[in-house]
Design a protein around this motif. Structure first.
Motif, mmCIF file in Angstrom:
data_model
loop_
_atom_site.group_PDB
_atom_site.id
_atom_site.type_symbol
_atom_site.label_atom_id
_atom_site.label_comp_id
_atom_site.label_asym_id
_atom_site.label_seq_id
_atom_site.Cartn_x
_atom_site.Cartn_y
_atom_site.Cartn_z
ATOM 1 N N ASP A 145 0.850 -1.197 0.000
ATOM 2 C CA ASP A 145 0.000 0.000 0.000
ATOM 3 C C ASP A 145 0.884 1.245 0.000
ATOM 4 O OD1 ASP A 145 -2.212 1.581 0.042
ATOM 5 O OD2 ASP A 145 -2.809 1.115 2.102
ATOM 6 N N PHE A 146 1.214 1.748 -1.185
ATOM 7 C CA PHE A 146 2.076 2.928 -1.264
ATOM 8 C C PHE A 146 1.828 3.666 -2.571
ATOM 9 C CE2 PHE A 146 4.528 -0.433 -3.334
ATOM 10 C CZ PHE A 146 5.069 0.196 -4.447
ATOM 11 N N ARG A 147 2.333 4.870 -2.645
ATOM 12 C CA ARG A 147 2.328 5.659 -3.871
ATOM 13 C C ARG A 147 3.717 6.276 -4.022
ATOM 14 N NH1 ARG A 147 -0.871 7.987 -7.702
ATOM 15 N NH2 ARG A 147 -0.349 10.095 -8.426
ATOM 16 N N TYR A 148 4.192 6.322 -5.269
ATOM 17 C CA TYR A 148 5.545 6.812 -5.545
ATOM 18 C C TYR A 148 5.489 7.831 -6.666
ATOM 19 C CZ TYR A 148 10.516 6.670 -6.904
ATOM 20 O OH TYR A 148 11.818 6.987 -7.203
ATOM 21 N N VAL A 149 6.233 8.910 -6.479
ATOM 22 C CA VAL A 149 6.292 9.968 -7.480
ATOM 23 C C VAL A 149 7.755 10.340 -7.701
ATOM 24 C CG1 VAL A 149 5.734 12.386 -7.963
ATOM 25 C CG2 VAL A 149 4.034 10.900 -6.874
ATOM 26 N N ALA A 150 8.146 10.485 -8.953
ATOM 27 C CA ALA A 150 9.470 10.992 -9.302
ATOM 28 C C ALA A 150 9.287 12.178 -10.234
ATOM 29 C CB ALA A 150 10.325 9.915 -9.972
ATOM 30 N N THR A 163 11.794 12.812 -5.372
ATOM 31 C CA THR A 163 10.877 11.679 -5.250
ATOM 32 C C THR A 163 10.051 11.845 -3.987
ATOM 33 O OG1 THR A 163 12.412 10.271 -3.988
ATOM 34 C CG2 THR A 163 12.533 10.152 -6.396
ATOM 35 N N VAL A 164 8.823 11.360 -4.050
ATOM 36 C CA VAL A 164 7.941 11.330 -2.879
ATOM 37 C C VAL A 164 7.387 9.918 -2.757
ATOM 38 C CG1 VAL A 164 5.873 12.228 -1.775
ATOM 39 C CG2 VAL A 164 7.312 13.762 -3.147
ATOM 40 N N LEU A 165 7.626 9.301 -1.631
ATOM 41 C CA LEU A 165 7.110 7.966 -1.325
ATOM 42 C C LEU A 165 6.124 8.105 -0.176
ATOM 43 C CD1 LEU A 165 7.214 4.832 -1.532
ATOM 44 C CD2 LEU A 165 9.119 4.926 0.090
ATOM 45 N N THR A 166 4.893 7.666 -0.382
ATOM 46 C CA THR A 166 3.849 7.794 0.633
ATOM 47 C C THR A 166 3.269 6.419 0.938
ATOM 48 O OG1 THR A 166 3.291 9.907 -0.421
ATOM 49 C CG2 THR A 166 1.835 9.143 1.321
ATOM 50 N N SER A 167 3.120 6.113 2.227
ATOM 51 C CA SER A 167 2.602 4.808 2.632
ATOM 52 C C SER A 167 1.802 4.957 3.923
ATOM 53 C CB SER A 167 3.758 3.807 2.786
ATOM 54 O OG SER A 167 3.262 2.488 2.916
ATOM 55 N N LYS A 168 1.623 3.832 4.646
ATOM 56 C CA LYS A 168 0.746 3.860 5.815
ATOM 57 C C LYS A 168 1.196 2.829 6.829
ATOM 58 C CE LYS A 168 -4.230 3.887 6.870
ATOM 59 N NZ LYS A 168 -5.583 3.729 6.288
ATOM 60 N N ASN A 169 1.104 3.189 8.114
ATOM 61 C CA ASN A 169 1.323 2.254 9.210
ATOM 62 C C ASN A 169 0.195 2.446 10.205
ATOM 63 O OD1 ASN A 169 2.680 2.048 12.220
ATOM 64 N ND2 ASN A 169 3.282 0.388 10.877
ATOM 65 N N ASN A 170 -0.660 1.430 10.344
ATOM 66 C CA ASN A 170 -1.891 1.579 11.128
ATOM 67 C C ASN A 170 -2.659 2.781 10.586
ATOM 68 O OD1 ASN A 170 -1.376 -0.710 12.692
ATOM 69 N ND2 ASN A 170 -0.091 0.461 14.106
ATOM 70 N N ASP A 171 -2.932 3.795 11.403
ATOM 71 C CA ASP A 171 -3.678 4.953 10.922
ATOM 72 C C ASP A 171 -2.778 6.114 10.521
ATOM 73 O OD1 ASP A 171 -6.172 3.760 11.289
ATOM 74 O OD2 ASP A 171 -6.233 4.337 13.407
ATOM 75 N N ALA A 172 -1.485 5.963 10.699
ATOM 76 C CA ALA A 172 -0.556 7.052 10.389
ATOM 77 C C ALA A 172 -0.101 6.980 8.938
ATOM 78 C CB ALA A 172 0.654 6.986 11.318
ATOM 79 N N ILE A 173 -0.089 8.103 8.275
ATOM 80 C CA ILE A 173 0.452 8.203 6.924
ATOM 81 C C ILE A 173 1.927 8.564 7.033
ATOM 82 C CG2 ILE A 173 0.314 9.367 4.698
ATOM 83 C CD1 ILE A 173 -2.092 7.637 5.316
ATOM 84 N N THR A 174 2.762 7.831 6.321
ATOM 85 C CA THR A 174 4.194 8.121 6.301
ATOM 86 C C THR A 174 4.563 8.632 4.910
ATOM 87 O OG1 THR A 174 4.696 5.831 5.690
ATOM 88 C CG2 THR A 174 4.707 6.372 8.036
ATOM 89 N N ALA A 175 5.428 9.607 4.866
ATOM 90 C CA ALA A 175 5.839 10.181 3.586
ATOM 91 C C ALA A 175 7.323 10.496 3.636
ATOM 92 C CB ALA A 175 5.038 11.441 3.276
ATOM 93 N N GLN A 176 7.989 10.275 2.514
ATOM 94 C CA GLN A 176 9.411 10.583 2.423
ATOM 95 C C GLN A 176 9.671 11.406 1.175
ATOM 96 O OE1 GLN A 176 13.004 7.648 2.841
ATOM 97 N NE2 GLN A 176 12.524 7.823 0.666
ATOM 98 N N LEU A 177 10.298 12.546 1.369
ATOM 99 C CA LEU A 177 10.707 13.416 0.271
ATOM 100 C C LEU A 177 12.219 13.334 0.123
ATOM 101 C CD1 LEU A 177 10.274 15.828 -1.752
ATOM 102 C CD2 LEU A 177 10.656 17.327 0.224
#
Length: 314
Positions: A145-150, A163-177
């Protein structure tokens, strides 16, 4: 329990790692020390920074096309000044909402999209194993369950990738730029002769070949060549005593930076004494924090110049 990490896990890891991240997330209520948003991009509202890393020169692995049959079709490695920032957002928004906000900011900053894909479209778990991801607990990625953008922009002769990587852990959304400004590595090696000349001409010389992780005072292995040249200088001039002075940029509090700069200077002296047998009494240490800048702390380039160790002749 479904498999929630990008890489295959043992049963114990599949149980422990999500708990580790969740417990860390519950305990953290503010940005990690020394962290800041990337200028012109910012963060999704209500997020905190869980991981931060900036390197004057590093390599980033990114994908600019979906995988086919489990293999990359357009993988790239870019080198230059690299900033990695991981965020955690509380319950409420979706992965898509957080990602779209970053995508809109990238567009406003002049970036053109190279790839935007969701889990299956990207290539699933094999895809996540071939991109740049900060380690747990800074960043969490659910391989299902993730989305990736370059994206890319060109400003004059300068290429920048994001790049932006967005995912999820329980109810928290995690994102990495990740933002990589492509460029050649500066030659930061100062040999013993240049050190001697600097001390003779000005009484001090800045050394940029001494490396520490962000906000830490542990010497990295890449510092060995410069440490070796410092030892060569001191061995060639047995009567020379020096001050080793640590400097930081202005990110963080005054007290924190004064302590960190002193600890970094002490780490250099300790390495010279332990690994190169330089008499500890020949080296005094001090930390000036951000009190003696050589560049503007308002820019990343200036802050990079200010993060340094100097040799000073009494």
């Amino acid at each position: 329990m479904r498999r929630i990490a990008a890489r295959p896990l043992t049963f114990a890891a599949a149980v422990v790692l999500p708990l580790l991240f969740t417990n860390f997330a519950r305990a953290q209520d503010r940005d990690v020390a020394g962290a800041r948003d990337y200028p012109g991009i910012g963060r999704f509202g209500g997020s905190i920074i869980t991981g931060y890393q900036t390197k004057d020169f590093d390599a980033v692995k990114l994908q600019t096309a979906p995988f086919k049959d489990g293999k990359a079709t357009d993988a790239r490695t870019v080198e230059g000044r690299v900033t990695r920032i991981a965020y955690r957002t509380g319950p409420g928004p979706s992965i898509l909402e957080v990602s779209r906000n970053f995508e809109n900011q990238l567009s406003k900053a002049g970036f053109e999209p190279l790839l935007a894909c969701n889990t299956d479209d990207c290539g699933g778990i094999p895809f996540t194993e071939n991109i740049d991801v900060l380690p747990i607990p800074a960043m969490w990625i659910d391989g299902f369950d993730f989305r990736y953008v370059a994206a890319h922009k060109r400003d004059g002769n300068v290429d920048t990738y994001a790049t932006v990587l967005t995912s999820k852990n329980n109810d928290a959304i995690t994102a990495q730029l990740i933002v990589a400004v492509v460029g050649a590595m500066d030659n930061k090696m100062v040999d013993a002769a240049a050190m001697a000349k600097g001390l003779g001409d000005k009484g001090h010389i800045a050394l940029y070949g001494i490396y520490f992780d962000t906000d830490k005072a542990t010497l990295k292995a890449e510092s060995a060549p410069t440490l070796g040249e410092m030892a060569k200088l001191l061995n060639s001039q047995p009567t020379l005593n020096v001050y080793i002075v640590g400097h930081t940029d202005n990110q963080g509090s005054y007290d924190h930076n004064m302590t960190l700069s002193r600890q970094r200077a002490e780490a250099v002296a300790a390495a010279l004494a332990t690994s190169y047998k330089i008499a500890r009494g020949r080296m005094k240490t001090a930390g000036l924090g951000f009190l003696a800048p050589v560049g503007s702390n308002a820019t990343e380039e200036g802050r990079a110049l200010n993060r340094r160790v100097e040799l000073v002749e009494p």
